[in-house]
Design an enzyme around this catalytic site. Structure first.
Site, PDB file in Angstrom:
ATOM      1  N   CYS A  97      48.900  41.001  33.917  1.00  0.00           N
ATOM      2  CA  CYS A  97      49.712  41.073  32.698  1.00  0.00           C
ATOM      3  C   CYS A  97      51.031  40.321  32.878  1.00  0.00           C
ATOM      4  CB  CYS A  97      49.980  42.534  32.335  1.00  0.00           C
ATOM      5  SG  CYS A  97      51.027  42.730  30.885  1.00  0.00           S
ATOM      6  N   CYS A 115      54.082  42.010  31.372  1.00  0.00           N
ATOM      7  CA  CYS A 115      54.580  43.141  32.163  1.00  0.00           C
ATOM      8  C   CYS A 115      55.314  42.650  33.414  1.00  0.00           C
ATOM      9  CB  CYS A 115      53.431  44.038  32.627  1.00  0.00           C
ATOM     10  SG  CYS A 115      52.196  44.374  31.377  1.00  0.00           S
ATOM     11  N   ASP A 116      54.733  41.696  34.115  1.00  0.00           N
ATOM     12  CA  ASP A 116      55.203  41.374  35.467  1.00  0.00           C
ATOM     13  C   ASP A 116      55.835  39.994  35.624  1.00  0.00           C
ATOM     14  OD1 ASP A 116      54.266  43.864  36.315  1.00  0.00           O
ATOM     15  OD2 ASP A 116      52.259  43.082  36.674  1.00  0.00           O
TER      16      ASP A 116
END
Ligand code: NDP
Length: 322
Positions: free
Chosen positions: A137, A140-141
């Site tokens: 992701c 997300c990261d």
């Protein structure tokens, strides 16, 4: 001994969508029951730092955040049950949902919030380095890879969008695809190819994720195999984002609600209503575009409100008929 539970609202799934639906439904007096399934807490339980869930100035841990959501749902009156739904019958209300333990739920309304799981390559080093350079992701990261070198694996819309997103953060992005053309939309491809810090390695399969020797290893390179010549080469990267698709957890609902060809539950645009009156879907199980904890929570809220309105209309009609 098995039990038959009657409930106005059964939530299936214990991720941000399911817990939020349960919180809203409980506060509306629906006394919801939530069956948590195989991985209570959902995808956030396999994440570490969460920096993009609003309300927390400092990063929080994914498992902690999910514990808080469960505690909040229980605090406002939802019942969380540790069981797995193995079979559903949505042909008539109340809907019947059978569980692994043998218990049965008869539910006036159901919110499907079983989520989706990222597909992984299944190569050596991938799981060991997950969270230490390997991710599924970018939203997300990606932030953790500012100014670094990353690779994105895949050739679909997700991979192309992830590469575009990362190109604004990372020093360099290499898209690695197993064939010689992308399947993503042309406009996305044009945007990608116009990025000066993006390159593409065609006809390459990732064989292994290679870590550093540290006590807590981090990704240092990925080993590629040329699918035409078989030649091996190592690409030095700090991050590898696997974007080869997701699998929605909908096997148990096949034939009961309308789904697209990928198994995602279809909902009426702008709502959480499925094609079955009284059955709603929230979170990643019905979303292949956003896939965020906060969007899942948002649609969980919508599902509880949609269910509440549905029940109010049903009760009104019953009173009129009496
Ligand atoms: P897709 O199934 O569309 O694409 C998966 C990609 O990963 C393909 O290029 C495939 O290669 C590759 N792949 C699959 N398995 C492997 C493997 N084992 N090793 C290496 N590569 C592999 O998934 P997406 O997540 O990209 O998209 C899913 C759906 O969501 C699609 O319908 C897509 O259009 C939609 N979507 C739409 C977006 C938008 O409209 N903005 C954004 C994101 C998703 P190959 O091409 O060779 O099969």
């Amino acid at each position: 001994m098995t039990t038959t539970h009657q409930t106005q609202l059964l939530v299936i799934g214990a991720g941000p969508a399911g817990y939020t639906a349960a919180i809203y439904a409980a506060r509306a007096g629906l006394r919801p029951m939530l069956v948590a399934g195989l991985q209570p807490g959902g995808q956030l339980t396999i994440t570490t730092d969460v920096e993009n869930y609003p309300g927390f100035a400092e990063a929080v841990q994914g498992p902690w955040l999910m514990d808080q959501m469960r505690a909040q749902a229980e605090h406002v009156g939802a019942t969380v049950i540790h069981d797995i739904i193995t079979q559903v019958d949505f042909s008539a209300r109340p809907f019947r949902c059978d569980t692994d333990s043998g218990d049965v739920f008869m539910a006036e309304t159901v919110v499907i919030a079983t989520g989706a799981q990222a597909r992984w390559l299944g190569i050596p080093g991938e799981q060991a380095l997950s969270g230490n350079g390997v991710s599924a992701c970018a939203t997300c990261d990606g932030f953790f890879f500012r100014g670094k070198r990353v690779a994105v694996i895949g050739g679909g819309n997700s991979a192309t969008e992830e590469a575009l997103y990362l190109s604004n953060l990372a020093a360099h992005v290499t898209l690695v695809h197993r064939r010689d053309s992308l399947r993503s939309e042309k406009i996305l491809q044009q945007r990608l190819f116009a990025k000066p810090n993006v390159s593409v390695v065609w006809n390459a399969a990732v064989e292994e994720a290679l870590g550093t020797d540290a006590a807590r290893p981090a990704l240092r390179a990925i080993r590629l195999r040329d699918t035409l010549t078989g030649a091996l080469s190592d690409l030095d990267v700090d991050g590898m984002f696997v974007a080869i698709g997701h699998d929605p957890a909908t096997a148990v609902f096949k034939g009961q609600v309308a789904m697209d060809e990928g198994g995602y539950v279809l909902v009426e645009a702008g709502t959480t209503r499925t094609n079955v009156s009284g059955v709603f879907a929230a979170g990643d199980v019905a979303d292949k575009l956003y896939r965020q904890a906060v969007t899942a929570a948002g649609t969980g809220c919508m599902a509880a409100l949609d269910a509440e309105r549905f029940l109010a209309a049903v009760h009104h009609a019953q009173r009129q008929a009496a």
